[in-house]
Enzyme design. Structure first.
Site, PDB file in Angstrom:
ATOM      1  N   LYS A 175      10.616   3.431   3.512  1.00  0.00           N
ATOM      2  CA  LYS A 175      10.579   4.893   3.413  1.00  0.00           C
ATOM      3  C   LYS A 175      11.388   5.372   2.216  1.00  0.00           C
ATOM      4  CE  LYS A 175       9.921   7.233   7.144  1.00  0.00           C
ATOM      5  NZ  LYS A 175       8.934   7.936   7.941  1.00  0.00           N
TER       6      LYS A 175
ATOM      7  N   LYS B 236       2.225   4.576   1.417  1.00  0.00           N
ATOM      8  CA  LYS B 236       2.286   5.110   2.778  1.00  0.00           C
ATOM      9  C   LYS B 236       1.895   6.582   2.706  1.00  0.00           C
ATOM     10  CE  LYS B 236       5.182   5.169   6.885  1.00  0.00           C
ATOM     11  NZ  LYS B 236       4.761   6.484   7.338  1.00  0.00           N
TER      12      LYS B 236
ATOM     13  N   ASP C 293       1.076  10.257   3.703  1.00  0.00           N
ATOM     14  CA  ASP C 293       1.708  11.104   4.711  1.00  0.00           C
ATOM     15  C   ASP C 293       0.664  12.007   5.360  1.00  0.00           C
ATOM     16  OD1 ASP C 293       3.656  12.112   6.262  1.00  0.00           O
ATOM     17  OD2 ASP C 293       4.644  13.282   4.699  1.00  0.00           O
TER      18      ASP C 293
ATOM     19  N   CYS D 222      14.175  36.047  30.574  1.00  0.00           N
ATOM     20  CA  CYS D 222      14.072  36.435  29.164  1.00  0.00           C
ATOM     21  C   CYS D 222      12.698  36.018  28.635  1.00  0.00           C
ATOM     22  CB  CYS D 222      15.179  35.744  28.361  1.00  0.00           C
ATOM     23  SG  CYS D 222      14.958  35.904  26.586  1.00  0.00           S
TER      24      CYS D 222
ATOM     25  N   CYS E 264      21.382  32.512  26.226  1.00  0.00           N
ATOM     26  CA  CYS E 264      20.942  33.690  26.954  1.00  0.00           C
ATOM     27  C   CYS E 264      20.773  33.221  28.396  1.00  0.00           C
ATOM     28  CB  CYS E 264      19.602  34.182  26.403  1.00  0.00           C
ATOM     29  SG  CYS E 264      18.864  35.440  27.461  1.00  0.00           S
TER      30      CYS E 264
ATOM     31  N   CYS F 253      16.017  39.828  24.674  1.00  0.00           N
ATOM     32  CA  CYS F 253      16.126  40.645  25.893  1.00  0.00           C
ATOM     33  C   CYS F 253      17.443  41.410  25.965  1.00  0.00           C
ATOM     34  CB  CYS F 253      15.950  39.775  27.131  1.00  0.00           C
ATOM     35  SG  CYS F 253      17.360  38.679  27.416  1.00  0.00           S
TER      36      CYS F 253
ATOM     37  N   CYS G 253      21.338  38.599  23.323  1.00  0.00           N
ATOM     38  CA  CYS G 253      20.077  37.897  23.084  1.00  0.00           C
ATOM     39  C   CYS G 253      19.173  38.757  22.202  1.00  0.00           C
ATOM     40  CB  CYS G 253      19.371  37.598  24.405  1.00  0.00           C
ATOM     41  SG  CYS G 253      17.709  36.941  24.170  1.00  0.00           S
TER      42      CYS G 253
ATOM     43  N   GLU H 270       0.849  -1.193   0.000  1.00  0.00           N
ATOM     44  CA  GLU H 270       0.000   0.000   0.000  1.00  0.00           C
ATOM     45  C   GLU H 270       0.880   1.237   0.000  1.00  0.00           C
ATOM     46  OE1 GLU H 270      -2.544  -0.242   3.457  1.00  0.00           O
ATOM     47  OE2 GLU H 270      -3.011  -2.331   3.023  1.00  0.00           O
TER      48      GLU H 270
ATOM     49  N   TYR I 157      -7.530   1.817   5.645  1.00  0.00           N
ATOM     50  CA  TYR I 157      -6.613   0.694   5.395  1.00  0.00           C
ATOM     51  C   TYR I 157      -6.717  -0.475   6.358  1.00  0.00           C
ATOM     52  CZ  TYR I 157      -3.425   3.599   8.308  1.00  0.00           C
ATOM     53  OH  TYR I 157      -2.866   4.376   9.263  1.00  0.00           O
TER      54      TYR I 157
HETATM   55  S1  IVH Z   1      -0.633   0.469   8.714  1.00  0.00           S
HETATM   56  C1  IVH Z   1       0.415  -1.220  12.881  1.00  0.00           C
HETATM   57  N1  IVH Z   1      -0.981   1.456   6.276  1.00  0.00           N
HETATM   58  O1  IVH Z   1       2.201   5.317   8.692  1.00  0.00           O
HETATM   59  C2  IVH Z   1      -0.039  -0.694  11.574  1.00  0.00           C
HETATM   60  N2  IVH Z   1      -0.092   2.882   7.965  1.00  0.00           N
HETATM   61  O2  IVH Z   1       4.659   4.568  10.053  1.00  0.00           O
HETATM   62  C3  IVH Z   1       0.283   0.717  11.299  1.00  0.00           C
HETATM   63  N3  IVH Z   1       0.363   5.144   7.224  1.00  0.00           N
HETATM   64  O3  IVH Z   1       0.882   5.358  11.954  1.00  0.00           O
HETATM   65  C4  IVH Z   1      -0.494   1.345  10.245  1.00  0.00           C
HETATM   66  N4  IVH Z   1      -0.285   4.878   5.152  1.00  0.00           N
HETATM   67  O4  IVH Z   1      -0.242   6.866  10.190  1.00  0.00           O
HETATM   68  C5  IVH Z   1      -0.573   1.687   7.544  1.00  0.00           C
HETATM   69  N5  IVH Z   1      -1.332   2.202   4.119  1.00  0.00           N
HETATM   70  C6  IVH Z   1      -0.933   2.441   5.368  1.00  0.00           C
HETATM   71  C7  IVH Z   1      -0.448   3.698   5.777  1.00  0.00           C
HETATM   72  C8  IVH Z   1      -0.036   3.870   7.086  1.00  0.00           C
HETATM   73  C9  IVH Z   1       0.203   5.723   6.049  1.00  0.00           C
HETATM   74  C10 IVH Z   1       0.917   5.812   8.426  1.00  0.00           C
HETATM   75  C11 IVH Z   1       0.098   5.597   9.681  1.00  0.00           C
HETATM   76  C12 IVH Z   1       1.034   4.914  10.646  1.00  0.00           C
HETATM   77  C13 IVH Z   1       2.376   5.265  10.089  1.00  0.00           C
HETATM   78  C14 IVH Z   1       3.390   4.209  10.477  1.00  0.00           C
END
Ligand code: IVH
Length: 701
Positions: A333, A118, A120, A451, A446, A431, A428, A116, A238
């Site tokens: 990541k 990820k 943000d 301050c 400082c 202050c 500073c 899936e 999800y």
């Molecule tokens: S699964 C224990 N699925 O990423 C399972 N998380 O780094 C954790 N996130 O806290 C969540 N997309 O906020 C899952 N497809 C996805 C996600 C996802 C984004 C975020 C989520 C989680 C964080 C973990």
């Protein structure tokens, strides 16, 4: 709409029709009617409901905008902790994870993975419960909070169009779902909505939000649902979990595989990310990642990686968890993204301990969906290492959740070098006290304990969750107590997750109600009522929380005082050793020749920390503050272990069996800190038995 129908039938038909078009528009992105037509139908529904107010139900599409500001968010425990994920940053780490998964399962078993994106944003748990007509209604929306206890943001969640307020009986049936279930997923702010929101903010003279994630986080925790409704947040589901109707399974996966869960949620009308893909080898996972990297710039929302999950819940169960994260999932990541821009100026920010941090003010540069205008420069040594000058073009890097950072100076024909040297101030910036750089230290400080820049940071720290836990005393309130309006300060709110800000504006003004930490304890309701957006209820609630903080144990107060080098552990060690602030002050008096040092005798405390403690307690201003806190404010500063909550007051729990994610000791501590009692035996006084796996006779009893 056919008018021979009775009003309730007409209303219901119209609602069904609007829900259908909302789903097409907000979830599937395939509208079939024009916006004007949609508005017309919505207006017709509003008119009918106005004629028959007795027919208005909370699941009506007209009820998304709550309108009423809320006083704060109620803390609510999650059905099961919302955990985080371990990260992998490269192919080798990902392959190693795959190997660990395979090693932990019988070699004959096939392993499938769901890949899936990820997203943000921030995670959210939505609870649905059955209604008499067989449909399921949204009951509650919780933020992740500390993972165990979330904040109830239902009013705000209801304004998110891709969150169904109701799932019809027919859809539940088609999805194979019961009426009681929980959906977890991610709230995101699409890039277009982010850009629009920032344009508006700039037009209003407010600072733009740093990135969509912070903007989403700030928005979902806004106390005004109207603002949330305008911002157009989106929700991607999800996880599909059992709901409250089956207490034994509550929070567990509802279906045998993750891919079934995604499909069911999609059928039920949730927005499920279209890119999720089921694969059966790690090579296919890597191919998915490569594809995701190319998609990244054209999605319209931010992603910072790929989440890989073992598909079969039976396998997930066997893999289990390590500490905070499941073994059956991992986050891959993406590498941080970088951009080139010009260093315009350097701002100097004063922190709580007086430390001066240089912050780079950059010409705005768009890096990975975010406009970056600030980057940290850490300290004078870092500036020397980079050899950076004002006017230079610099390479700026932005990771998922780190503060933008300057990684190098760019030098070529297109990017001429700057000419102006960065000069550290001698005084500073707030202050004007002469700055001090201690021997062997990089940082300038400082040293003026009063301050104003330091006071602001001190107040925030003192009130924060892990210190005195005065919940209503967040950033906005601190700024107001220092005499500032919300408008002056609201950019800080939006960028709350970032450590870097522009030079803070919140110095005390002549209108300030607070000039020292101790002043928090002299605040009155009348004073609080003079502040913007503070009503009777929130004033009373803040005062109650301030009152409650007086019972905080000595360790928290020590932490709250902000003594340099004294963090949580050291504060606890000092409290355990000395038991009272007087004895600690006594032990901190200058050493007399030949006498053993009472401070360094304490575990974890070396000469540097001891010197800092001595320094603190030899300062008359600090001693006066402590005196006021003790005598005027009435802080108990007892060495007793911890302040108790009241949520579970009067309730007795018995714990038995192996709990899935907590040790029994940790569960006991959580119950006790919420005011409950834990007993070893089941009796007439027992209110709840918390049973884990292999629970024994206590459960039978
Ligand atoms: S699964 C224990 N699925 O990423 C399972 N998380 O780094 C954790 N996130 O806290 C969540 N997309 O906020 C899952 N497809 C996805 C996600 C996802 C984004 C975020 C989520 C989680 C964080 C973990």
């Amino acid at each position: 709409m056919a008018s021979h129908l009775s009003p309730d039938k007409q209303i219901e038909a119209l609602r069904e029709d609007i829900r259908h078009h909302e789903h097409l528009y907000y979830v599937l992105d395939t509208p079939e009617i024009s916006d004007a037509e949609y508005d017309a139908r919505m207006n017709r529904l509003k008119a009918l409901e106005a004629e028959h107010p007795e027919l208005i139900t909370p699941d009506s599409p007209t009820q998304r905008v709550g309108g009423k500001p809320r006083d704060g968010f109620v803390k609510t425990p999650h059905s099961r902790p919302m955990l985080s994920l371990d990260n992998a940053y490269n192919e080798a780490e990902l392959r190693a994870w795959d190997q660990r998964v395979r090693d932990a399962l019988p070699s004959t078993e096939q392993v499938r993975y769901v890949c899936e994106l990820k997203l943000d944003g921030l995670s959210l748990a939505l609870h649905y419960e059955p209604a008499p007509d067989g449909s399921a209604h949204l009951q509650r929306g919780l933020t992740r909070g500390d993972g165990t206890i979330g904040e109830d943001v239902t009013t705000n969640v209801r304004t998110i169009r891709s969150v169904p307020l109701r799932v019809s009986a027919a859809k539940l049936k088609a999805a194979g779902m019961p009426g009681s279930f929980e959906v977890r997923g991610e709230v995101v702010l699409p890039q277009a909505a982010f850009v629009k929101m920032n344009e508006q903010r700039v037009a209003q003279g407010l600072a733009p939000a740093v990135n969509p994630r912070n903007a989403a986080a700030g928005t979902i925790r806004t106390l005004e649902p109207n603002i949330v409704a305008q911002r157009r947040l989106d929700f991607y589901a999800y996880f599909l979990l059992h709901g409250a109707s089956d207490p034994d399974k509550r929070g567990e996966f509802l279906l045998p595989t993750q891919s079934d869960g995604l499909e069911a949620m999609r059928t039920a009308g949730f927005r499920v990310n279209a890119h999720a893909t089921t694969v059966d080898s790690i090579d296919q996972v890597l191919a998915f990642i490569a594809k995701a990297e190319t998609l990244r710039n054209s999605l319209g929302y931010e992603i910072d990686g790929v989440v890989i999950k073992v598909d079969a819940t039976a396998q997930q169960r066997r893999l289990g968890f390590t500490g905070k994260a499941p073994r059956w999932a991992i986050a891959y990541k993406f590498a941080a993204r970088a951009g080139i821009t010009q260093l315009e100026r350097v701002l100097f920010q004063v922190g709580r301990t007086g430390k001066l941090t240089p912050v780079a003010a950059l010409a705005p540069v768009f890096i990975g969906g975010t406009t970056v205008t600030r980057a940290t420069l850490h300290n004078a040594d870092e500036i020397g290492r980079l050899g950076v000058r004002i006017g230079d073009f610099v390479q700026v890097e932005r990771g998922g959740d780190v503060i933008p950072k300057i990684i190098s100076v760019v030098e070529d024909a297109k990017h001429p070098r700057g000419t102006e040297e960065i000069i550290f101030p001698t005084h500073c910036p707030r202050c004007k006290t002469l700055l001090v750089r201690e021997e062997g230290e990089v940082d300038y400080r400082c040293v003026n304990a009063s301050c104003p820049a330091r006071l602001e940071e001190e107040l925030r720290h003192f009130a924060s969750r892990s210190v005195m836990n005065i919940e209503g005393l967040g950033e906005v309130m601190v700024a107001q107590l220092l005499g500032h309006t919300i408008a002056e300060q609201s950019d800080a709110e939006l960028n709350a997750a970032e450590d870097v800000e522009a030079e803070s504006e919140a110095a005390p003004t002549p209108k300030a109600l607070v000039h020292s930490i101790a002043d928090i304890y002299t605040l009155t309701k009348d004073q609080l009522l003079t502040l913007e957006r503070v009503g009777e209820k929130s004033a009373e609630s803040l005062l109650a929380q301030i009152e409650n903080s007086k019972k905080a144990p000595l360790s928290r107060v020590l932490l709250g005082l902000g003594i340099r080098h004294v963090g949580e552990r050291t504060a606890q060690a000092l409290a355990d050793e000395f038991g009272s602030i007087e004895d600690l002050i006594d032990a901190s008096r200058p050493e007399t020749e030949g006498e053993e040092d009472k401070l360094t005798r304490v575990n974890d405390i070396g000469p540097k920390v001891a010197a800092s403690i001595r320094d603190f307690f030899s300062n008359p201003t600090n001693l006066a503050l402590i005196k006021r806190l003790k005598e005027e404010a009435g802080l108990t500063m007892s060495a007793e272990k911890r302040a108790r909550g009241t949520t579970l007051e009067g309730l007795t729990f018995v714990l038995t069996g192996t709990l899935p994610t907590l040790t029994r000791e940790a569960a006991k501590e959580m119950i006790e800190s919420a005011g409950g009692r834990v007993s070893g035996t089941v009796s007439k006084k027992t209110n709840y038995v918390v049973a884990g796996e292999e629970a024994g006779s206590k459960l039978d009893k």
